[in-house]
Design a protein around this motif. Structure first.
Motif, PDB file in Angstrom:
ATOM      1  N   LEU A 114       0.839  -1.200   0.000  1.00 42.65           N
ATOM      2  CA  LEU A 114       0.000   0.000   0.000  1.00 42.65           C
ATOM      3  C   LEU A 114       0.873   1.249   0.000  1.00 42.65           C
ATOM      4  CD1 LEU A 114      -2.704   1.454   0.168  1.00 42.65           C
ATOM      5  CD2 LEU A 114      -2.633   1.147   2.667  1.00 42.65           C
ATOM      6  N   GLU A 115       1.901   1.268   0.828  1.00 42.46           N
ATOM      7  CA  GLU A 115       2.799   2.431   0.884  1.00 42.46           C
ATOM      8  C   GLU A 115       3.541   2.607  -0.433  1.00 42.46           C
ATOM      9  OE1 GLU A 115       4.953   1.142   4.271  1.00 42.46           O
ATOM     10  OE2 GLU A 115       3.718   2.276   5.701  1.00 42.46           O
ATOM     11  N   ASN A 116       3.893   1.503  -1.109  1.00 37.46           N
ATOM     12  CA  ASN A 116       4.534   1.610  -2.415  1.00 37.46           C
ATOM     13  C   ASN A 116       3.632   2.310  -3.424  1.00 37.46           C
ATOM     14  OD1 ASN A 116       7.278   0.128  -3.216  1.00 37.46           O
ATOM     15  ND2 ASN A 116       6.423  -0.929  -1.429  1.00 37.46           N
ATOM     16  N   VAL A 117       2.347   1.991  -3.407  1.00 35.07           N
ATOM     17  CA  VAL A 117       1.416   2.607  -4.351  1.00 35.07           C
ATOM     18  C   VAL A 117       1.142   4.060  -3.977  1.00 35.07           C
ATOM     19  CG1 VAL A 117      -0.902   2.468  -5.350  1.00 35.07           C
ATOM     20  CG2 VAL A 117       0.406   0.378  -4.941  1.00 35.07           C
ATOM     21  N   LEU A 118       1.120   4.351  -2.678  1.00 29.64           N
ATOM     22  CA  LEU A 118       0.869   5.719  -2.217  1.00 29.64           C
ATOM     23  C   LEU A 118       2.016   6.671  -2.524  1.00 29.64           C
ATOM     24  CD1 LEU A 118      -0.728   5.096   1.291  1.00 29.64           C
ATOM     25  CD2 LEU A 118      -1.837   6.214  -0.656  1.00 29.64           C
ATOM     26  N   GLU A 119       3.229   6.134  -2.688  1.00 29.01           N
ATOM     27  CA  GLU A 119       4.427   6.967  -2.801  1.00 29.01           C
ATOM     28  C   GLU A 119       4.282   8.053  -3.861  1.00 29.01           C
ATOM     29  OE1 GLU A 119       8.490   8.171  -2.149  1.00 29.01           O
ATOM     30  OE2 GLU A 119       7.102   6.974  -0.955  1.00 29.01           O
ATOM     31  N   GLY A 120       3.953   7.658  -5.081  1.00 28.76           N
ATOM     32  CA  GLY A 120       3.864   8.640  -6.160  1.00 28.76           C
ATOM     33  C   GLY A 120       2.756   9.645  -5.938  1.00 28.76           C
ATOM     34  N   LEU A 121       1.615   9.177  -5.449  1.00 26.21           N
ATOM     35  CA  LEU A 121       0.486  10.080  -5.216  1.00 26.21           C
ATOM     36  C   LEU A 121       0.831  11.141  -4.183  1.00 26.21           C
ATOM     37  CD1 LEU A 121      -2.452   7.503  -5.158  1.00 26.21           C
ATOM     38  CD2 LEU A 121      -2.082   9.296  -6.855  1.00 26.21           C
ATOM     39  N   CYS A 122       1.479  10.737  -3.105  1.00 24.90           N
ATOM     40  CA  CYS A 122       1.750  11.665  -2.012  1.00 24.90           C
ATOM     41  C   CYS A 122       2.993  12.513  -2.248  1.00 24.90           C
ATOM     42  CB  CYS A 122       1.883  10.894  -0.698  1.00 24.90           C
ATOM     43  SG  CYS A 122       0.370  10.032  -0.195  1.00 24.90           S
ATOM     44  N   VAL A 123       4.027  11.929  -2.878  1.00 27.22           N
ATOM     45  CA  VAL A 123       5.290  12.649  -3.040  1.00 27.22           C
ATOM     46  C   VAL A 123       5.310  13.470  -4.328  1.00 27.22           C
ATOM     47  CG1 VAL A 123       7.790  12.388  -3.292  1.00 27.22           C
ATOM     48  CG2 VAL A 123       6.542  10.972  -1.648  1.00 27.22           C
ATOM     49  N   VAL A 124       4.911  12.838  -5.455  1.00 29.55           N
ATOM     50  CA  VAL A 124       4.963  13.540  -6.738  1.00 29.55           C
ATOM     51  C   VAL A 124       3.711  14.376  -6.966  1.00 29.55           C
ATOM     52  CG1 VAL A 124       5.185  13.267  -9.233  1.00 29.55           C
ATOM     53  CG2 VAL A 124       6.456  11.755  -7.697  1.00 29.55           C
ATOM     54  N   LYS A 125       2.538  13.766  -6.772  1.00 28.46           N
ATOM     55  CA  LYS A 125       1.276  14.468  -7.005  1.00 28.46           C
ATOM     56  C   LYS A 125       0.876  15.379  -5.845  1.00 28.46           C
ATOM     57  CE  LYS A 125      -0.378  12.654 -10.946  1.00 28.46           C
ATOM     58  NZ  LYS A 125      -0.892  13.440 -12.099  1.00 28.46           N
ATOM     59  N   LYS A 126       1.537  15.202  -4.697  1.00 27.78           N
ATOM     60  CA  LYS A 126       1.269  16.019  -3.505  1.00 27.78           C
ATOM     61  C   LYS A 126      -0.166  15.861  -3.008  1.00 27.78           C
ATOM     62  CE  LYS A 126       5.395  17.848  -3.954  1.00 27.78           C
ATOM     63  NZ  LYS A 126       6.503  17.413  -3.085  1.00 27.78           N
ATOM     64  N   GLU A 127      -0.750  14.695  -3.230  1.00 25.42           N
ATOM     65  CA  GLU A 127      -2.098  14.455  -2.730  1.00 25.42           C
ATOM     66  C   GLU A 127      -2.055  14.127  -1.243  1.00 25.42           C
ATOM     67  OE1 GLU A 127      -4.531  11.724  -4.845  1.00 25.42           O
ATOM     68  OE2 GLU A 127      -3.963  12.485  -6.837  1.00 25.42           O
ATOM     69  N   PRO A 128      -3.008  14.628  -0.474  1.00 24.80           N
ATOM     70  CA  PRO A 128      -3.053  14.256   0.945  1.00 24.80           C
ATOM     71  C   PRO A 128      -3.257  12.751   1.091  1.00 24.80           C
ATOM     72  CG  PRO A 128      -4.518  16.111   0.478  1.00 24.80           C
ATOM     73  CD  PRO A 128      -4.061  15.583  -0.844  1.00 24.80           C
TER      74      PRO A 128
END
Length: 259
Positions: A114-128
């Protein structure tokens, strides 16, 4: 070359050239990919297939030629007649529009899937995180891993890890997906589960370029097949035509060995 934003193709590749030292790997490659099209790229080892994909998302800097996604040159900004290479956030923004799945899974071993999939969304896309989490969970369910969200990569099979890598790429909502022989590192019995996910993406209209040796997959899923050799596109056309009735001797000899 200035890309023409009025052209309908999602991706335009023009005169793409790349060498490593004295070895020319791509020799002025030209092709387009339409929205929703699935293109399978075939060819012997060393023909330039993987380098082509890496140039498309600017993991490798082309020596000449351009790649344009929806009319925007990938990896460069034009200033007058010169192209200046993008850095940092601008390049990350462009790459987020082009998902890529590699031969190796490239997952973070110390993070859950789950954290692997969240990485791009939270770090690159800056999504909460609280808004990104439902999308990550949805994608893991989509690739058949809803019950594994708290597992770590080393607790999963190779096929499961590759499905996580696909979910991670899809999380960025890419316009184009690149697959670089993503089943070649898998045991034969695990290949089908990854190909099944890719077939579902194709049916849903995802635009895809797939470097593969899976001829049956290309026959079933590809709209078009490109055959490469020695850095050149030797033959391309509808999958049924290229695989069933190739017109070039080099294509015929290659297919005779792998089919």
């Amino acid at each position: 070359m200035e890309s023409d934003p009025t052209m309908t193709a999602l991706l335009q590749v023009r005169r793409l050239t790349k060498a490593f030292g004295s070895l020319t790997v791509l020799s002025g490659v030209d092709f387009d990919v339409e929205r929703g099209e699935v293109v399978c790229v075939l060819g012997p080892s060393g023909s330039g297939k993987s380098t082509l994909l890496r140039c498309i998302n600017h993991l490798e800097r082309p020596d000449a030629g351009v790649v344009a996604l929806e009319g925007e040159i990938v990896g460069f900004r034009r200033v007058g007649q010169a192209l200046h290479e993008l850095r940092g956030s601008e390049l990350a923004r462009q790459r987020s529009q082009i998902g890529m799945v590699f031969q190796r899974f490239n997952l973070f071993p110390h993070r859950t899937i789950l954290e692997n999939v969240l990485e791009g969304l939270c770090v690159v896309k800056k999504e909460p995180r609280d808004t990104a989490r439902p999308r990550a969970l949805e994608l893991l369910d989509r690739v058949g891993l809803a019950g594994k969200v708290d597992s770590y990569p080393n607790h999963l099979s190779g096929g499961q890890q590759q499905r996580v890598a696909i979910a991670r790429a899809l999380a960025m909502r890419p316009k184009l997906m690149l697959f670089d022989e993503c089943t070649s590192a898998l045991d034969p019995e695990l290949v089908s589960e990854v190909l099944a996910v890719m077939k579902d993406l194709a049916r849903e209209g995802m635009t895809m370029i797939v470097v593969t040796h899976e001829i049956a997959f290309a026959r079933d899923v590809a709209d078009r097949v490109i055959f490469m050799d020695a850095g050149n596109i030797v033959e391309q056309g509808p999958a049924g035509d290229v695989l069933g009735n190739p017109q070039v001797d080099r294509t015929r000899s290659f297919l005779a060995r792998v089919m």
